[in-house]
Design a protein around this motif. Structure first.
Motif, PDB file in Angstrom:
ATOM      1  N   THR A  33      -0.102  16.179 -23.251  1.00  0.00           N
ATOM      2  CA  THR A  33       0.839  15.127 -22.945  1.00  0.00           C
ATOM      3  C   THR A  33       0.559  13.576 -23.536  1.00  0.00           C
ATOM      4  O   THR A  33       1.466  12.701 -23.550  1.00  0.00           O
ATOM      5  CB  THR A  33       1.160  14.846 -21.533  1.00  0.00           C
ATOM      6  N   GLN A  92       0.034  12.495 -18.840  1.00  0.00           N
ATOM      7  CA  GLN A  92       1.092  12.520 -18.033  1.00  0.00           C
ATOM      8  C   GLN A  92       0.972  12.831 -16.550  1.00  0.00           C
ATOM      9  O   GLN A  92       0.693  14.271 -16.391  1.00  0.00           O
ATOM     10  CB  GLN A  92       2.297  12.936 -18.633  1.00  0.00           C
ATOM     11  N   VAL A 152       2.662  13.777 -12.678  1.00  0.00           N
ATOM     12  CA  VAL A 152       4.053  14.046 -12.117  1.00  0.00           C
ATOM     13  C   VAL A 152       4.344  13.831 -10.670  1.00  0.00           C
ATOM     14  O   VAL A 152       5.335  13.871 -10.149  1.00  0.00           O
ATOM     15  CB  VAL A 152       4.162  15.769 -12.157  1.00  0.00           C
ATOM     16  N   ARG A 184       1.709   5.713 -18.349  1.00  0.00           N
ATOM     17  CA  ARG A 184       3.087   6.629 -18.481  1.00  0.00           C
ATOM     18  C   ARG A 184       3.959   6.399 -17.259  1.00  0.00           C
ATOM     19  O   ARG A 184       3.268   6.304 -16.304  1.00  0.00           O
ATOM     20  CB  ARG A 184       2.390   7.941 -19.107  1.00  0.00           C
ATOM     21  N   PRO A 220       7.436  10.454 -13.519  1.00  0.00           N
ATOM     22  CA  PRO A 220       8.629  10.984 -13.789  1.00  0.00           C
ATOM     23  C   PRO A 220       9.800  11.185 -12.674  1.00  0.00           C
ATOM     24  O   PRO A 220      11.025  11.297 -13.217  1.00  0.00           O
ATOM     25  CB  PRO A 220       8.230  12.383 -14.319  1.00  0.00           C
ATOM     26  N   TYR A 226      12.562  10.237 -15.486  1.00  0.00           N
ATOM     27  CA  TYR A 226      12.093  10.380 -16.719  1.00  0.00           C
ATOM     28  C   TYR A 226      13.003  10.135 -17.785  1.00  0.00           C
ATOM     29  O   TYR A 226      12.789   9.655 -18.930  1.00  0.00           O
ATOM     30  CB  TYR A 226      11.128  11.754 -16.621  1.00  0.00           C
ATOM     31  N   ASP A 227      14.099  10.734 -17.431  1.00  0.00           N
ATOM     32  CA  ASP A 227      15.144  10.633 -18.594  1.00  0.00           C
ATOM     33  C   ASP A 227      15.534   9.349 -19.007  1.00  0.00           C
ATOM     34  O   ASP A 227      16.088   9.130 -20.057  1.00  0.00           O
ATOM     35  CB  ASP A 227      16.302  11.560 -18.587  1.00  0.00           C
ATOM     36  N   SER A 282      13.437   7.039 -19.682  1.00  0.00           N
ATOM     37  CA  SER A 282      12.405   6.362 -20.697  1.00  0.00           C
ATOM     38  C   SER A 282      12.362   6.601 -22.022  1.00  0.00           C
ATOM     39  O   SER A 282      11.848   5.762 -22.764  1.00  0.00           O
ATOM     40  CB  SER A 282      11.003   7.092 -20.170  1.00  0.00           C
ATOM     41  N   TRP A 284       9.375  14.843 -23.536  1.00  0.00           N
ATOM     42  CA  TRP A 284       8.778  15.552 -22.397  1.00  0.00           C
ATOM     43  C   TRP A 284       7.990  16.629 -23.010  1.00  0.00           C
ATOM     44  O   TRP A 284       8.545  17.605 -23.479  1.00  0.00           O
ATOM     45  CB  TRP A 284       9.708  16.244 -21.316  1.00  0.00           C
ATOM     46  N   PRO A 311       5.238  19.335 -21.487  1.00  0.00           N
ATOM     47  CA  PRO A 311       4.685  19.923 -20.167  1.00  0.00           C
ATOM     48  C   PRO A 311       3.464  19.774 -19.945  1.00  0.00           C
ATOM     49  O   PRO A 311       2.436  20.096 -20.551  1.00  0.00           O
ATOM     50  CB  PRO A 311       5.076  21.773 -20.352  1.00  0.00           C
ATOM     51  N   THR A 359       9.670  21.323 -17.135  1.00  0.00           N
ATOM     52  CA  THR A 359      10.808  20.126 -17.513  1.00  0.00           C
ATOM     53  C   THR A 359      10.435  19.050 -16.454  1.00  0.00           C
ATOM     54  O   THR A 359       9.938  19.330 -15.431  1.00  0.00           O
ATOM     55  CB  THR A 359      12.193  20.619 -17.205  1.00  0.00           C
ATOM     56  N   PRO A 360      11.124  17.940 -16.432  1.00  0.00           N
ATOM     57  CA  PRO A 360      11.272  16.790 -15.557  1.00  0.00           C
ATOM     58  C   PRO A 360      11.915  17.306 -14.207  1.00  0.00           C
ATOM     59  O   PRO A 360      11.557  17.013 -13.156  1.00  0.00           O
ATOM     60  CB  PRO A 360      12.007  15.856 -16.095  1.00  0.00           C
TER      61      PRO A 360
END
Length: 418
Positions: A66, A147, A149, A179, A182, A246-247, A249, A253, A255, A262-263
């Motif tokens: 990541t 990254q 989660v 970072r 997400p 996250y989308d 940003s 992405w 993993p 995916t987020p």
């Protein structure tokens, strides 16, 4: 580089934090063309600043797949040929630096074929043993860029904690590059770990969904939990706001682990990972891990019962699937698929608890893992014993609210972003 030089560099770019952590700049939003906000990660800001915070030092970096730039180049591959920074070692967490290992595995010690850099294995290492690895590597400063989660039991934040502790023991400076969280940083949810249940899926007393970024967690760890604080530098983002998913940003992405594709997975993970503590499949070995849950003998009654709970932001579909590995490998089983239709109101932890309760009601085969792994994931015996006693979702969630309020108060002192 001596401490006074570091302070001068940090002061020229930002401020010295109240906890003693140096910070390269503030986490305010930066305007982008069209009136939006262009996020810049900690690494992007460090690189744009010419790596001045690392000037004259031998640098090792804790990272995994990541750790990439906006154009998906790995930061190790970017830093290694750059004369402005002396990158001399890489430290790999669970799953490894290049990400070749499955859950519960790592890549071991090797030389990276792409750069020739030595790669050291940090997985399940802590304290003096990890400090000895930092010493043997010959680095002056350890940098962290992975990254996260947003869930307490995702192990990278405890790699962060262990590496901070080990860096202090080894007399190394520690730099954390930020970072996004997400799943947003709006709030903290779920039960708080009791310290007697500390493991690598939860070292310290934070909530199940912490709602923080890694630099914020690093500042909290340094001030509240480490026996001796490490010399800590945090490099924040610009353009990230606490309510951003996250989308927003604009970042690719990658993993963070094989079962976090995916987020969307991250959105449900802090709740449905609790099924690791049961004999049901948590969807490992499918294309929708943690969104698909099930077991042999479950049918549509579970989805119907879960929908009756009226949980905000999510619906449940009867689903059948055959995991390619892990629980029920190669066997077609029944269960549910989560469909989040309003992520603003969706509460993953409450949802996870409701799914445990409803699964136990509709499937006679329901059982906890015999090692009581559920207690490690939730942070105490409370969730398991209340569910076994027939408590409702509301009763289980209500039981942790006092501890959660205390953690939220502590957490608030270390929040950087608005």
């Amino acid at each position: 580089m001596n401490v006074s030089r570091r302070l001068l560099l940090a002061a020229s770019a930002g401020a010295v934090g109240a906890t003693g952590a140096l910070s390269l700049g503030a986490g305010s939003a930066s305007a982008a063309p069209g009136g939006g906000h262009r996020l810049r990660t900690g690494f992007e800001r460090l690189r744009a600043d010419g790596y001045r915070l690392l000037d004259g030092e031998r640098v090792g970096i804790v990272t995994n797949p990541t750790g990439v730039t906006r154009d998906v180049r790995h930061i190790v591959d970017v830093m290694h040929p750059d004369d402005r920074v002396n990158l001399t070692a890489v430290f790999g967490p669970e799953h490894g630096f290049r990400g070749t290992a499955q859950a519960g595995g790592s890549e071991g010690r090797y030389d990276d074929p792409a750069t020739g850099l030595p790669v050291y294995d940090t997985y399940l290492k802590s304290g003096q043993a990890l400090a000895d690895i930092f010493t043997a590597s010959g680095v002056d400063t350890v940098v962290f860029d992975i990254q996260d989660v947003g869930a307490r039991f995702y192990t990278y934040i405890w790699t962060l904690y262990d590496c901070m502790e080990a860096a202090q023991l080894a007399g190394k400076r520690f730099v954390v590059l930020d970072r996004p969280n997400p799943v947003t940083g709006r709030n903290a949810y779920g039960p708080v770990l009791h310290k007697e249940f500390a493991t690598f899926v939860g070292r310290r007393e934070i909530s199940q969904a912490h709602g923080m970024t890694v630099t914020e967690l690093a500042r909290l760890f340094n001030a509240e939990y480490l026996a001796r604080p490490v010399e800590l530098t945090t490099v924040t983002m610009t353009g990230w706001r606490r309510g951003d998913f996250y989308d927003a940003s604009g970042l690719p992405w990658v993993p963070p682990s094989p079962n976090m594709p995916t987020p969307d997975t991250a959105l449900v993970y802090s709740g449905t990972c609790l099924f690791e503590g049961t004999n049901l499949s948590e969807g490992r070995g499918t294309t929708r891990p943690f969104e698909l849950l099930g077991a042999d003998g479950i049918d549509g009654r579970w989805a119907a019962r879960a929908n009756e709970e009226g949980l905000p932001g999510v619906k449940f579909r009867e689903a059948y699937f055959a995991p390619t590995f892990s629980k029920f490998q190669g066997k077609t089983i029944g269960g549910v698929q989560l469909h989040v239709d309003d992520r603003e109101t969706f509460d993953p932890v409450r949802t996870g608890i409701a799914l445990l309760i409803t699964a136990k009601k509709v499937w006679p085969g329901f059982a906890w893992r015999p090692d009581n792994w559920i207690d490690k994931l939730t942070g105490s015996t409370q969730v398991r014993t209340m569910i076994d006693a027939g408590a409702t979702t509301d009763e289980v969630v209500a039981a942790w609210q006092d501890e959660l309020r205390t953690f939220r108060s502590t957490r608030a002192k270390y929040l950087t972003y608005r």
